[in-house]
Scaffold this active site. Sequence first.
Site, mmCIF file in Angstrom:
data_model
loop_
_atom_site.group_PDB
_atom_site.id
_atom_site.type_symbol
_atom_site.label_atom_id
_atom_site.label_comp_id
_atom_site.label_asym_id
_atom_site.label_seq_id
_atom_site.Cartn_x
_atom_site.Cartn_y
_atom_site.Cartn_z
ATOM 1 N N CYS A 195 0.429 38.157 0.711
ATOM 2 C CA CYS A 195 -0.528 38.742 1.165
ATOM 3 C C CYS A 195 -1.429 38.266 1.702
ATOM 4 O O CYS A 195 -2.300 39.295 2.914
ATOM 5 C CB CYS A 195 -0.902 39.077 -0.771
ATOM 6 S SG CYS A 195 -1.626 37.264 -1.233
ATOM 7 N N HIS A 221 -3.899 37.381 -4.728
ATOM 8 C CA HIS A 221 -4.047 38.215 -4.093
ATOM 9 C C HIS A 221 -5.367 38.393 -2.830
ATOM 10 O O HIS A 221 -6.035 38.225 -3.531
ATOM 11 C CB HIS A 221 -3.403 39.850 -4.997
ATOM 12 C CG HIS A 221 -2.843 41.106 -4.122
ATOM 13 N ND1 HIS A 221 -1.919 40.423 -3.251
ATOM 14 C CD2 HIS A 221 -3.319 41.850 -3.902
ATOM 15 C CE1 HIS A 221 -1.889 41.313 -2.869
ATOM 16 N NE2 HIS A 221 -2.317 42.525 -3.378
ATOM 17 N N ASP A 254 -5.043 47.952 0.771
ATOM 18 C CA ASP A 254 -4.230 46.844 0.570
ATOM 19 C C ASP A 254 -2.258 46.947 1.246
ATOM 20 O O ASP A 254 -1.687 47.962 1.713
ATOM 21 C CB ASP A 254 -3.413 46.717 -0.645
ATOM 22 C CG ASP A 254 -3.412 45.460 -0.763
ATOM 23 O OD1 ASP A 254 -2.507 44.712 -0.622
ATOM 24 O OD2 ASP A 254 -2.081 44.994 -2.084
#
Lengths: 317, 304, 679
Positions: free
Chosen positions: C425, C469, C485
């Site tokens: 991520c 994250h 995202d």
Amino acid sequence: MPGPLKRLYRRWLARRLPPARQIVLSQKRVFIFPTGYGFLYLLVAALLFVGGINYENNLILSLSFLLASLFMVAILHTFMNFSGLGLRNGTSESGFSGGSGALQVILFADQRTHHSVRLSWPGQSAQQVHVIKGEECAVWLNLSLPHRGRIAAPRIRVESRYPLGLLCAWSYVTLDHYCLAWPRPVASDHCPADGGEHQHSVASSGQGGNEEFQGLREYTPGDSLRKVDWKGYARGRGLYTKVFAEPAGGRLWLRWSLVEGLPEEQRLSVLCYWTLALDKEQAPYGLELPGLTLAPDSGDVHRWRVLDALACYPEFD
Amino acid sequence: MQALDKALAQVGRVVLGKEEQLKLALACMLARGHLLIEDLPGMGKTTLAHALARVFQLDYRRVQFTSDMLPADILGVSVFDPETRQFSLREGPVFTQLLLADEINRATPKTQSALLEAMEERQVTLDGSTRPLPEPFFVVATQNPVDQAGTFVLPESQLDRFLMRISLGYPSPEVELDLLAGGDLREQVRELKAVINGEGLVKLGRMVETIRATRELLDYVQRLLEATREDDRFVAGLSPRAGLGLLRAARAWALIGGRDYVLPEDVQAVWPAVAEHRLTARQGGSVAAMTQSLLQSVPVVRRA
Amino acid sequence: MARIYQLPTHTRLWLTLAMLLCSLPQLFRGPLWQSGLLVLVVVIRMLVDRQRIGLPGRTARTALLLITVALTFYSFGRLYGPDAGVALLVSLFALKYLEVVKLRDAYVLMVLGYFVCATSLLFYQGILMFFYVLACITLLTACLVGINHSDTSARAPQHLRTAAVMLMQAVPLMVVLFILVPRVAPLWNMQIGSGQVKTGMSDTLSPGEVSSLSRSSEVAFRVAFEGDVPPMAQRYWRGLTLSTFDGRTWRQGLPAGMSAQDYLVGANQTPPHWFSVLKKAALQDALHYQYRVVMEPSHRRWLYAMAVPFVTDPDLRMARDFRLVADSQVDQRLGYQVTSVPSATGAMTLTPQERQLMLTLPASVGPRARSLAMQWRRDADSDSVVVQTALHYFHNEPFYYTLNPPRLEQDSIDDFLFRSRRGFCEHFASSFTFLMRAAGIPARVVAGYQGGQLNPVDGHLVVRQYDAHAWSEVWLDGRGWVRVDPTAAVAPQRIESGLQAALDAQGNTASNLGLDFSGFSGASWFGQIKIWMDYVDFRWQTWVLDYDTGRQLAFLSRIFVSVTPMKIALALLVCLGLPLLLILGWMLWRRERHPLSQEEKEFNRLFRLVERRGLTLAPGTTPRQLAEAISDRWPKAATQALHWRQRYERLMYSALPGDKKKQLYHLRRLRNRLYKLLY
């Protein structure tokens, strides 16, 4: 405490805890207060509280609450352990004035077992006892006898710190109990007795033949052993005491009226001296005091009775 | 209880000025207990016993106890009958309804205990055979005050067998005057009329058992007993047997008073007679005064 | 009254055990020589008790004390401070144990024991620790019972039983005190750091950092929702916003010219303009989440919450970038109450300085990326189209989501975007933010946690380290800061169902990656136990450890409608006094097996009355004598007295059946009449 306050306190105590022959420590009589360690413990709990607050630590706070709660529970337990304890008069051990006697206090527990109970009175080291439920337990407490007469039992402090020692439950107990102080024997040459064949150093021992055998009666403890019918006992008839009808001339009477010209206490002391002297010679002797007459006899029991009478003078009961 | 009042009146004619003691004696009989009279000679002990026997139509025997009396003299002996060639029991004077045992403390302990055992068990065992004593069976024993010479004091355990001990004492001057003015007492006793017979007396005795005593009253009796045990002026407290006797005597007293339930007063009335002779003072002094003082100090109704 | 006191033999065992068990938790923390000291002391004491050797003299004990102090100094470099202080306390405890002879020594030992127990709670606050400490206190109490039990024939187990009974009785009281006693604000500030470094997010983000966190299944924080629980895909727990980039690492940055005071808003300061606006917007919106977060110690100041978090706790502040910051490091578990309003982000403004900061890029990094972004910019007519284009780019090009990305060369952006295309991520967030800034859209990286697992027992959310994250936020005019995202474009499973699912979908299994997904996996009994343990742990935290003034008020206002100090005092009194009274009453009742009956009381009342009126009566006065005494003294009351007596005797002694109540009533009336007549 200043004098008047002390007097007031004593009077208050005497009213609140009146003397009795038997006392059961009820909640009216029991006082309870933290001991030094109890205060230390509370201080610890308080410190933990402050610590818990400062560190914002609820567990330390809980710990301090737990200690506080335990303290409160301990109040109940201390109280429960102490209350319900009974005290009553036991026997007493007389002594000569100036010496010491002893009083027996019997502790009894009807409702529950009482652990670690301490008894003390002024001038006497504490005694620690456990009184098991349904049982009795006797404690002897020494008592100094400063003067002749009835020496009343001093106030007894009864206390217990069981179970945690953080609290002390106590009570003052005044038992309606006394110890007899016999007069201090004072030697005198003149035996204040009449009726005997010689005035002193009489040996009317039952063997002189000047007594007339009358019969037997059952032996009671305290009879002179010289008068026991040993022959009969040997034949298996049991213990009997020979009863003699003594001629009046053979009986010695210690008389108050014969000790003249002396102060009262002195008189009693002389009588006491001669009581002991005659007893040593196994001579039967009687005692005549104003208000009391004890018929002639001999033996331990008789001696005690005479001494007790001398101690009680002038009030017999 | 008219019969009882009549009986009292009858006896009162010969034992003058002693109503209280008469009532006690009567109560003792109703409670099926034995009576001990302690007095100097000549105070009317014999007259009282005799009068009681007359009034209740009882077989009456009087035994003067002496130091050379043997148990057999009172209980009886087995004798060999040459005709039947068998042993038969010759009953002693104890086989009677009312036995006056005069000066019981003159007899040797052995003789005393023989009589007292018979009193307790209401039967006599001789040579293995047991014979019941008649019904009713009362013993009125008299005793000279202890101080008198040449006597064998009844031990405490034996004294317990007597339900009551009373003493008559000197009569009051008025009564004494009457006494002196009156005729021969023996003659008068013989003139007394029977009021009830022995059977009636037994029935009355059963009635005593039905007199009610509440829990509160029993509590009071128990407290009195307890007090004697806790009081260290006494050598020992009253026994449970004494307690039962006390209650029985109080019931009888209530019956004489015409009530079918016991009041604390009944207990108090019989208390000295029942308790005094069973208690011994530890350090001398008057047992009578001490026993009386307990009545003063023991609460009748429980306190908080 | 001086007595020579000997420690009773039956207490020795408890004393030794208490000393050992109280010290045990600290031994794990303390230096090794401390355990040695304890063993030494116990052995010496045992030999002394068996009379093999004499008690070490004063010199020996002083020497031992000095050595201990020296060793403490050697181990910690100082003698004060929490660690050294506790070590010293435990050592003193052991040394005191060695020299217990008198009663006083034993008490001092007990007191030290309580403190040692308290320090254990300072460092460990688990429920198990608490029960362990309870056991220690029981032992200490057993010692107290023992040393006060002078009967030499007493049995040791008896003390423990007594102590246990007493504690059992004390615990309810403790609970009451715990609930009711008002919490005071700390008198002075104290912080204790256990100083242990734990895994967790750092304040920078560079490639590979989050993926290394993913290897840990430690709990990061737990959340208990009140009311609605947001769906998995909406659970973005924001921790940090990172706005300066040096080509490799993202860091926090303050816009130029902005004061920290204006940037952070606390509860007790006048709020800046932006906060008021935000608050107003939040109040208008119906959609909000209320929850309580219980954070494990992170040793950082920032906290986790969903956007836009509003708090009331005075120790917490909200930053302009919708984050929460604590006043001090989170060194112990920390609970805080949050209300999140997701839509309030739109009310925020962007200052020119902020815009400047959010567009800044390092000069020589990512030339290819820059040109790609420029091209998107030219092709699109609005910022949101650029964002969509970028997401499409990530979705359509062969990007892979993996825990083991290859090392990146010098230029981390270009190398990732055009060569390796395998990343976690942080790679996606970092390069996406870069692209946005290059396209002229203000953007920043947000680091935090996403997702979390619900505990089936009570539905609280457990967020673990592997839920860590990173994502982006872009500034769109008219919409404010918008969360984007990029990972979702590559591996939607990561967002929908978590890391495990995402990795599975990419063909990796957790086991061959060496990962520990020991969350609430499976319905096996082991899984069930874990669920329950987690539940107990969480509730312990929320109900016990976090029970502060606020929660206390909230809890108490559920019982009493309004909480006033008076009411609390009253409740304390009732809760503490009532059991005390009950027990006392029970004791009295037991003492008096049959209490006085009404009839008996009736007599006593009249008796006392007569005595008060000046007539002295013997205790043994019968009812009849009482009545007679009354008629003698007060002839006019004679008739009443007679009636009273007759009734009383009948009631009390005749045992005739009848209505007792009525009889008593008559008696009372007669007595009342007597009251008036007796003068």
